[in-house]
Each structure stands twice: as C-alpha cells, then as structure tokens.
Write an enzyme that holds these catalytic residues in place. Structure first.
Site, PDB file in Angstrom:
ATOM      1  N   HIS A 129       0.845  -1.192   0.000  1.00  0.00           N
ATOM      2  CA  HIS A 129       0.000   0.000   0.000  1.00  0.00           C
ATOM      3  C   HIS A 129       0.879   1.240   0.000  1.00  0.00           C
ATOM      4  O   HIS A 129       2.080   1.164   0.272  1.00  0.00           O
ATOM      5  CB  HIS A 129      -0.998   0.000   1.161  1.00  0.00           C
TER       6      HIS A 129
ATOM      7  N   HIS B 158       1.371   4.015   1.681  1.00  0.00           N
ATOM      8  CA  HIS B 158       1.865   4.838   2.782  1.00  0.00           C
ATOM      9  C   HIS B 158       3.381   4.981   2.689  1.00  0.00           C
ATOM     10  O   HIS B 158       4.076   4.106   2.166  1.00  0.00           O
ATOM     11  CB  HIS B 158       1.483   4.219   4.132  1.00  0.00           C
TER      12      HIS B 158
ATOM     13  N   ASP C 250       5.768   4.574   4.706  1.00  0.00           N
ATOM     14  CA  ASP C 250       6.644   3.581   5.326  1.00  0.00           C
ATOM     15  C   ASP C 250       6.826   2.334   4.467  1.00  0.00           C
ATOM     16  O   ASP C 250       7.722   1.527   4.739  1.00  0.00           O
ATOM     17  CB  ASP C 250       6.166   3.209   6.735  1.00  0.00           C
ATOM     18  N   HIS C 251       6.025   2.184   3.431  1.00  0.00           N
ATOM     19  CA  HIS C 251       6.179   1.032   2.540  1.00  0.00           C
ATOM     20  C   HIS C 251       6.494   1.444   1.104  1.00  0.00           C
ATOM     21  O   HIS C 251       7.123   0.679   0.365  1.00  0.00           O
ATOM     22  CB  HIS C 251       4.914   0.176   2.575  1.00  0.00           C
TER      23      HIS C 251
ATOM     24  N   HIS D 110      -7.126  -1.178   5.215  1.00  0.00           N
ATOM     25  CA  HIS D 110      -6.110  -0.276   5.773  1.00  0.00           C
ATOM     26  C   HIS D 110      -5.948   0.925   4.852  1.00  0.00           C
ATOM     27  O   HIS D 110      -5.822   2.070   5.314  1.00  0.00           O
ATOM     28  CB  HIS D 110      -4.803  -1.045   5.927  1.00  0.00           C
TER      29      HIS D 110
ATOM     30  N   TYR E 269     -11.997  10.161  10.064  1.00  0.00           N
ATOM     31  CA  TYR E 269     -12.575   9.158   9.165  1.00  0.00           C
ATOM     32  C   TYR E 269     -13.322   8.099   9.978  1.00  0.00           C
ATOM     33  O   TYR E 269     -12.880   7.704  11.057  1.00  0.00           O
ATOM     34  CB  TYR E 269     -11.460   8.481   8.365  1.00  0.00           C
TER      35      TYR E 269
ATOM     36  N   HIS F 286       4.907  -5.042   8.263  1.00  0.00           N
ATOM     37  CA  HIS F 286       5.638  -4.767   9.501  1.00  0.00           C
ATOM     38  C   HIS F 286       6.014  -6.118  10.091  1.00  0.00           C
ATOM     39  O   HIS F 286       5.126  -6.908  10.435  1.00  0.00           O
ATOM     40  CB  HIS F 286       4.780  -3.975  10.492  1.00  0.00           C
TER      41      HIS F 286
END
Length: 284
Positions: free
Chosen positions: A95, A97, A99-100, A172, A206, A240
């Site tokens: 995805h 974000h 961090d990835h 997510h 949200y 993670h």
C-alpha cells in the site's frame, strides 16, 4: 504471534488521535542483516519495515521499499546478498503509505524497474501517498510521486520464471494488496504470502461505519481479512515484521507455519471490532 504496535494502538481510544507520522518508530530506519527467507526469497528491509526480494536468473522482483531514507539501505542489502539492484525488473507495492512506498521512486530510478500496484494503489502512488480516500489521509507534502502499472485482483506479475499473484485486500487503505508466490529449496516448494497491513487505523475523523462516499468499507475490510485467512500460506510475511513475529520466527528457523495467515486474520478482526466499537461510542 503478537499484534504489531500499530494494531495495538488501534485497539484503544488513542487510535483516533494518531496519524501515521506520529507512529514512526526507530526500528523503521534501523538496519538489519539481509537473509534468505526460503529458496529464492530474501529479506532486504529494515528492522521494522519489510522489503522482500524474489530472485531469478532472468531478473528479480522487489516487494515494497520502505521509507524514502531507506532506499540506499535496501539497495545495499540486495548487493550484500550477491545480487545486483540493476537486475530488479519489477517493484510491487502493498500500500502507498510512506513507510512502505516512500523509497519506491528512488529505487525505481536506480534500477529501471517497473512498479506495479492495484488501481487505487497506483492512484495513491501518483499522489505521493497523499490520497483523500485513505482512512489516514492528512493534507501536506508526501513522497516523490510514482507511476505504477495497474494489476487487477487475481492478476499476475511475471519476471522470467517468477510468477507473483496480486490479491486485493482493501481496508487499511483502498489500494491495499497482498501478494503470493512459490519458492523452492532442496526439491521442496512452499507457498509464500506477503500479507498487507490489516489494521483499522484512521486520521481521527474518518469513520469506517458511515462514510457516505464509501458505504461498503466495513464489508470490504471483512472480506479482505477473510482473503488473507485463505491465502496459500506456507510462510507468512507481513509489511511490519512485528505483525507476525517475522524476524523472530526466521531467527529460530520456524518461518513455516500453515496456520499463520489465519492467526493474523483473527487479530485483524479483533482490531477492526475495537475500531468499530470506538466509532459507535464516539460523540458526534
């Protein structure tokens, strides 16, 4: 298996008040030695963020690239295993974000690889991760935008003999995608699942339960969790490592566990239940 710190954060009232940058951990940029997971599959990420290399004589596939500042680390890990970054022909994203996906632009430039993602994932990558449809959306600068080739749910990315299948697992993020493939070693082949994050983390405003533009988010999330539970899953890898005790299992030689995807799904359903209960009890 213990829930990742992201999942734990979402099990209480703090989840609504946290945005992704606030959850950044030192482990996300901490180097760790790359290692063989099984057969032609290798871990090349940081201590707290997974990046996975699947190799072949005709080119390699990288899944995720972690944070922007980790690009050189991921490439160094590939070299340390005896492979050339220039032989990476495809980069897959779980995805969008930071961090990835934050390092994908740099690694794609350095390797010349084609980037692949789901349709919503490709949209978010093109926006540098700043996607208004994301439950964790916050306006502001993102990372370097990435142009991605779209892979449909159930579609395949092939590089030489490698064949990696996409599984849409939205929740997510809208574009969340899990990936599966087979790796062989000493005459034995094992199904490997790279399961995307299943945490119901939001930006504090949200709501999964009553967002008019997305009336089926809860049903989609439940379906995604069920999809992960049903993946071909001799070895589970997660975005993670802490979400599946990935590095600990590798160190102890216990990565193979056909029940791991189902166990991850149980944790994810509990975390989603907690978020939905929080939303139901929140003052509007």
């Amino acid at each position: 298996m213990r829930p990742t710190f992201l999942m734990l954060a979402c099990m209480g009232s703090l989840c609504a008040a946290m945005a992704l940058p606030a959850l950044a951990a030192p482990e996300w940029t901490q180097p760790t030695r790359p290692f063989r997971i099984y057969g032609n599959t290798y871990y090349v990420g940081s201590l707290g963020l997974s990046a996975v290399l699947v190799t072949s004589p005709k080119g390699h596939v990288l899944i995720d690239a972690t944070l922007p500042e980790n690009a050189s680390m991921v490439e160094a890990n590939i070299r340390a295993l005896g492979f050339k970054p220039s032989d990476v022909k495809a980069i897959l994203n779980s995805h969008a974000h930071v961090d990835h996906a934050g390092a994908i632009a740099q690694v794609a430039r350095d390797t010349g690889a084609t980037v692949y993602a789901s349709a919503p994932g490709a949209k978010a990558l093109a926006l540098g991760g700043v996607d208004p449809d994301d439950p964790q959306y916050q306006p502001g600068p993102g990372y370097s935008p990435v142009k991605a080739t779209v892979v449909s749910d159930g579609g395949h990315v092939k590089v030489g003999p490698l064949d990696i299948q996409a599984h849409a697992t939205p929740g997510h993020t809208p574009g969340s995608t899990s990936w599966t493939w087979r790796s062989c070693q000493d005459g034995k082949c094992v199904d490997i699942a790279y399961a995307d994050s299943l945490t119901a983390l939001t930006n504090g405003t949200y709501r999964y339960t009553d967002t008019p533009a997305h009336p089926h988010r809860v049903e989609d999330f439940r379906r995604s969790i069920a999809t992960v539970a049903g993946l071909p899953c001799g070895i589970l890898l997660t975005t993670h490592p802490d979400a599946s005790d990935e590095l600990e299992r590798a160190a102890s030689g216990k990565l193979q566990d056909t029940a791991a995807c189902k166990a991850l799904a149980v944790h994810a359903n509990k975390a989603l239940d907690a978020e939905l209960a929080r939303e139901a009890n929140a003052v509007r």
